[in-house]
Design an enzyme around this catalytic site. Structure first.
Site, PDB file in Angstrom:
ATOM      1  N   GLY A   1      60.960  59.596  30.452  1.00 33.98           N
ATOM      2  CA  GLY A   1      60.097  58.757  29.622  1.00 33.98           C
ATOM      3  C   GLY A   1      59.385  59.558  28.562  1.00 33.98           C
ATOM      4  O   GLY A   1      58.503  60.369  28.884  1.00 33.98           O
TER       5      GLY A   1
ATOM      6  N   MET B   1      52.496  60.608  26.023  1.00 37.93           N
ATOM      7  CA  MET B   1      52.144  61.549  27.092  1.00 37.93           C
ATOM      8  C   MET B   1      53.361  62.319  27.571  1.00 37.93           C
ATOM      9  O   MET B   1      53.284  63.530  27.820  1.00 37.93           O
ATOM     10  CB  MET B   1      51.501  60.787  28.244  1.00 37.93           C
ATOM     11  CG  MET B   1      50.121  60.238  27.951  1.00 37.93           C
ATOM     12  SD  MET B   1      48.867  61.527  27.842  1.00 37.93           S
ATOM     13  CE  MET B   1      48.656  61.935  29.579  1.00 37.93           C
TER      14      MET B   1
ATOM     15  N   ASN C   1      49.516  55.439  35.127  1.00 32.41           N
ATOM     16  CA  ASN C   1      48.327  54.824  35.723  1.00 32.41           C
ATOM     17  C   ASN C   1      48.721  53.694  36.667  1.00 32.41           C
ATOM     18  O   ASN C   1      48.387  52.525  36.455  1.00 32.41           O
ATOM     19  CB  ASN C   1      47.405  54.284  34.622  1.00 32.41           C
ATOM     20  CG  ASN C   1      46.620  55.380  33.934  1.00 32.41           C
ATOM     21  OD1 ASN C   1      46.260  56.374  34.554  1.00 32.41           O
ATOM     22  ND2 ASN C   1      46.373  55.212  32.652  1.00 32.41           N
TER      23      ASN C   1
ATOM     24  N   SER D   1      44.966  62.957  33.355  1.00 30.78           N
ATOM     25  CA  SER D   1      43.964  62.594  32.351  1.00 30.78           C
ATOM     26  C   SER D   1      43.868  63.670  31.283  1.00 30.78           C
ATOM     27  O   SER D   1      43.953  64.863  31.574  1.00 30.78           O
ATOM     28  CB  SER D   1      42.589  62.416  32.997  1.00 30.78           C
ATOM     29  OG  SER D   1      41.608  62.167  32.008  1.00 30.78           O
ATOM     30  N   GLY D   2      43.656  63.233  30.071  1.00 27.47           N
ATOM     31  CA  GLY D   2      43.470  64.169  28.965  1.00 27.47           C
ATOM     32  C   GLY D   2      43.992  63.644  27.659  1.00 27.47           C
ATOM     33  O   GLY D   2      43.773  64.253  26.607  1.00 27.47           O
TER      34      GLY D   2
ATOM     35  N   ASN E   1      38.888  56.486  35.344  1.00 28.19           N
ATOM     36  CA  ASN E   1      38.928  55.604  34.180  1.00 28.19           C
ATOM     37  C   ASN E   1      37.760  54.620  34.173  1.00 28.19           C
ATOM     38  O   ASN E   1      37.249  54.258  33.112  1.00 28.19           O
ATOM     39  CB  ASN E   1      40.255  54.848  34.139  1.00 28.19           C
ATOM     40  CG  ASN E   1      41.401  55.736  33.693  1.00 28.19           C
ATOM     41  OD1 ASN E   1      41.292  56.964  33.728  1.00 28.19           O
ATOM     42  ND2 ASN E   1      42.490  55.135  33.279  1.00 28.19           N
TER      43      ASN E   1
ATOM     44  N   TYR F   1      35.053  54.251  31.258  1.00 29.38           N
ATOM     45  CA  TYR F   1      34.629  52.999  30.618  1.00 29.38           C
ATOM     46  C   TYR F   1      33.112  53.008  30.387  1.00 29.38           C
ATOM     47  O   TYR F   1      32.618  52.633  29.326  1.00 29.38           O
ATOM     48  CB  TYR F   1      34.983  51.791  31.498  1.00 29.38           C
ATOM     49  CG  TYR F   1      36.349  51.186  31.288  1.00 29.38           C
ATOM     50  CD1 TYR F   1      37.495  51.980  31.213  1.00 29.38           C
ATOM     51  CD2 TYR F   1      36.501  49.809  31.182  1.00 29.38           C
ATOM     52  CE1 TYR F   1      38.735  51.414  31.045  1.00 29.38           C
ATOM     53  CE2 TYR F   1      37.756  49.227  31.009  1.00 29.38           C
ATOM     54  CZ  TYR F   1      38.876  50.045  30.943  1.00 29.38           C
ATOM     55  OH  TYR F   1      40.109  49.466  30.771  1.00 29.38           O
TER      56      TYR F   1
ATOM     57  N   ARG G   1      33.608  44.806  27.315  1.00 32.72           N
ATOM     58  CA  ARG G   1      34.854  44.788  26.542  1.00 32.72           C
ATOM     59  C   ARG G   1      35.415  43.367  26.458  1.00 32.72           C
ATOM     60  O   ARG G   1      35.911  42.956  25.413  1.00 32.72           O
ATOM     61  CB  ARG G   1      35.893  45.726  27.167  1.00 32.72           C
ATOM     62  CG  ARG G   1      35.531  47.198  27.087  1.00 32.72           C
ATOM     63  CD  ARG G   1      36.726  48.083  27.363  1.00 32.72           C
ATOM     64  NE  ARG G   1      36.339  49.490  27.448  1.00 32.72           N
ATOM     65  CZ  ARG G   1      37.205  50.504  27.487  1.00 32.72           C
ATOM     66  NH1 ARG G   1      38.514  50.242  27.469  1.00 32.72           N
ATOM     67  NH2 ARG G   1      36.786  51.742  27.567  1.00 32.72           N
TER      68      ARG G   1
END
Length: 620
Positions: A164, A168, A262, A288-289, A347, A351, A444
């Site tokens: 993939g 990322m 995720n 993450s990053g 995550n 937020y 949101r």
């Protein structure tokens, strides 16, 4: 490896010559006591072998520091092989020379000058545990063919596969290649939509010159060393399941699939259980990053089969960010889907951190600051409240497009990819009050009702007088107050999940791998590494207790002024409400319980009876 007499030394020397690297015969490193024992016709036991195996492991490490080498050793049991490859598993390739008892017995009898008599061969066959992760070669082949088979089976294959090539996936490929790993890359072929993605990506970056590019799954899988290590960087959800089913026909027992997306932690557990039935290991991994972190070093949160993790640890730990002590921001988190769970909570905390900065910026704007002023204010906070998100927010406010700041031109609708929603649902399922995460999520959602907000704005007066009686220091302290509450709630959720699912998570280690590489890295997170070595509740830490007490008056002042002036600050306000609730000795829940008993006979317990007995009253 193989039993004595299978030809290890002969093949090992030829292979070392072919590769121009050193050769070592394990027999030469036996202590005198082992040699004497075998010469007397006695078989070695595990205790006899342990020191010898550790010596060979040290030898391998010394050689790897220079280049590489070929070592021949019987290595009959899996635990022997584990010792031999301890801490260098990912850099170790096993070649198993296999033959029948009669073939090797005849060879031993024709060999002169060796200290082990042929009579001990039967004990070696009885001890032998066939390796599952080795290149198995029939000793009836000629030495030349054996060497050719080894080179084609090991030397021309990739160590790691990445499936993939989105943003990322591409960054992780470059990271792996920059760290010297030989990789294979796959991206699907969709006529007219995704064509030659892997091939074109390889051509774009010089560091990928030795990488292999594929759009055919079979060829991609066959290009990898066994056990194969394949990391999936595809969209969470059903796509993961489709990809797994596409891969399965080409995989072998003990191959390893790493899900780096995720994914929902419950689905990770299900996939882990399913793949076990296929003999495939599954590692759910939070990453993450963002794009930059994936390229330069992300925070990585792997979980699942601990033994399988050892086979991928070197790759993930090498490409991860490093903490202030130079240790990788990657650690084995725990079993099942625990890695995906803590990434989900990460995550959720993210937020809130983003929402708090958005609210802070709104308050500063109400004080009359323009975007440059806001950036200057945020920059001045770095000395006491620095974080990655604070830094990028200051940068965002400085960006101009023409004569105006870019941030002023962005539509005020905030998107989300579902992890904040999952975190809120998980909190509700576990009965944990992650109120700030829910508040940030719903903020949101409110933002997405843009048209309705515009309409309702005309129907209701907004007093927004911009006469906030607060200083920038008040706002800073309110911000610091809310951040402590946010981190309390996030780690509380992790702690409760760890207890419920018996994951035995190490909160200090989780905080440590979040000190660099990830989106929520901050000086506060660095402080929490030490805090969590002594408690699982940061609101019991004396230093943080003092900070919360000192900051609370500023938080109340800022929120009160915002309410009076119709400035929306849901997360800042919720931080105060939550602390008030969690520190209230006697809450109003007695009234709710009485109401429940009145209309539904749900019963209640009494303060004057500590037995736990349930009561019901006739309230009329």
């Amino acid at each position: 490896m193989g039993v004595s007499g299978c030809g290890k030394s002969t093949i090992g020397k030829l292979l070392a010559q072919e590769l121009d690297i050193p050769f070592f015969d394990g027999d030469d490193f036996h202590p005198e006591s082992n040699i004497q024992k075998m010469s007397n016709g006695q078989a070695l036991n595990d205790a006899d072998r342990q020191g010898w195996l550790e010596t060979l492991n040290d030898l391998a490490k010394q050689q790897l520091a220079k280049n590489s080498c070929v070592i021949v050793c019987s290595a009959l049991k899996q635990k022997y092989r584990d010792t031999l490859s301890l801490n260098i598993n990912a850099e170790t390739n096993w070649v198993y020379l296999s033959g029948s008892f009669n073939q090797i017995f005849d060879r031993l009898n024709s060999r002169e000058g060796h200290f082990m008599p042929s009579e001990l061969l039967i004990s070696q066959f009885e001890t032998l545990e066939d390796p599952k992760d080795a290149l198995k070669i029939d000793i009836t082949l000629t030495p030349e063919n054996i060497i050719r088979t080894i080179k084609s089976g090991l030397m021309n294959t990739s160590e790691f596969g990445l499936f993939g090539l989105g943003v990322m996936g591409k960054s992780l490929c470059r990271n792996l290649a920059n760290n010297g790993f030989k990789i294979s890359m796959f991206n699907r072929h969709v006529a007219g939509v995704e064509v030659d993605v892997a091939k074109n990506f390889k051509a774009e970056y010089s560091e990928l010159s030795h990488a292999k590019a594929f759009d055919d799954i079979a060829a991609f899988v066959n290009s990898l060393q066994q056990p194969r290590r394949i990391m999936l960087m595809v969209n969470a959800g059903k796509t993961i399941d489709y990809v797994i089913e596409d891969l399965l026909p080409y995989l072998s027992e003990n191959d390893i699939i790493i899900d780096g997306g995720n994914s929902n932690y419950k689905k990770t557990k299900e996939r882990n259980t399913y793949l076990k039935t296929k003999g495939i290991h599954f590692i759910g991994t939070g990453v993450s990053g963002g794009e930059e972190g994936a390229l330069k070093g992300p925070s990585i949160m792997p979980s699942g089969d601990k033994e399988a993790y050892k086979n991928v640890a070197q790759f993930l730990e090498t490409i991860s960010a490093k903490d202030k002590n130079g240790l990788p921001c990657c650690t084995y988190v725990g079993p099942e889907g625990s890695g995906q769970f803590i990434k989900m909570v990460h995550n959720g905390v993210e937020y809130v951190e983003m929402q708090l900065l958005a609210e802070v910026a709104t308050i500063l704007e109400s004080l009359g600051q323009n975007p440059d002023d806001i950036a200057n204010t945020l920059d001045s906070w770095k000395a006491t409240a620095n974080s990655y998100l604070l830094e990028i927010t200051a940068t965002i406010f400085r960006k101009k497009e023409g004569d105006d700041w870019l941030v002023n031109k962005i539509l005020d609708k905030a998107g989300n990819k579902g992890t904040g929603n999952w975190t809120t649902i998980a909190s509700a399922e576990l009965g944990v009050p992650s109120t700030l995460i829910a508040s940030a999520l719903f903020s949101r959602y409110i933002s997405f009702y843009k048209e309705e907000r515009v309409q309702l704005n005309k129907n209701f007066e907004n007093s927004n007088t911009s006469e906030l009686n607060v200083t920038t220091n008040d706002i800073l302290e309110a911000y610091q107050f809310a951040r402590i509450i946010n981190h309390y709630q996030g780690f509380k959720l992790i702690s409760e999940a760890s207890n419920k699912f018996e994951w035995h998570l190490n909160l200090s280690e989780i905080a440590r791998i979040w000190t660099n590489g990830c989106i929520i890295r901050s000086t506060l997170m660095e402080d929490l590494v030490a805090v969590f070595k002594h408690t699982t509740n940061i609101l019991t830490n004396p230093e943080l207790i003092n900070k919360v007490n000192n900051y609370k008056s500023s938080a109340k002042k800022v929120v009160s002024e915002c309410i009076l002036n119709d400035v929306t600050t849901p997360a800042l306000a919720e931080a105060i409400q939550f602390l008030n609730g969690i520190t209230t000795k006697y809450a109003s829940a007695n009234i709710i319980q009485a109401q429940r008993d009145y209309f539904g006979a749900h019963t209640y317990q009494r303060l004057d009876d500590d037995s736990g007995k349930s009561y019901h009253s006739n309230w009329n």
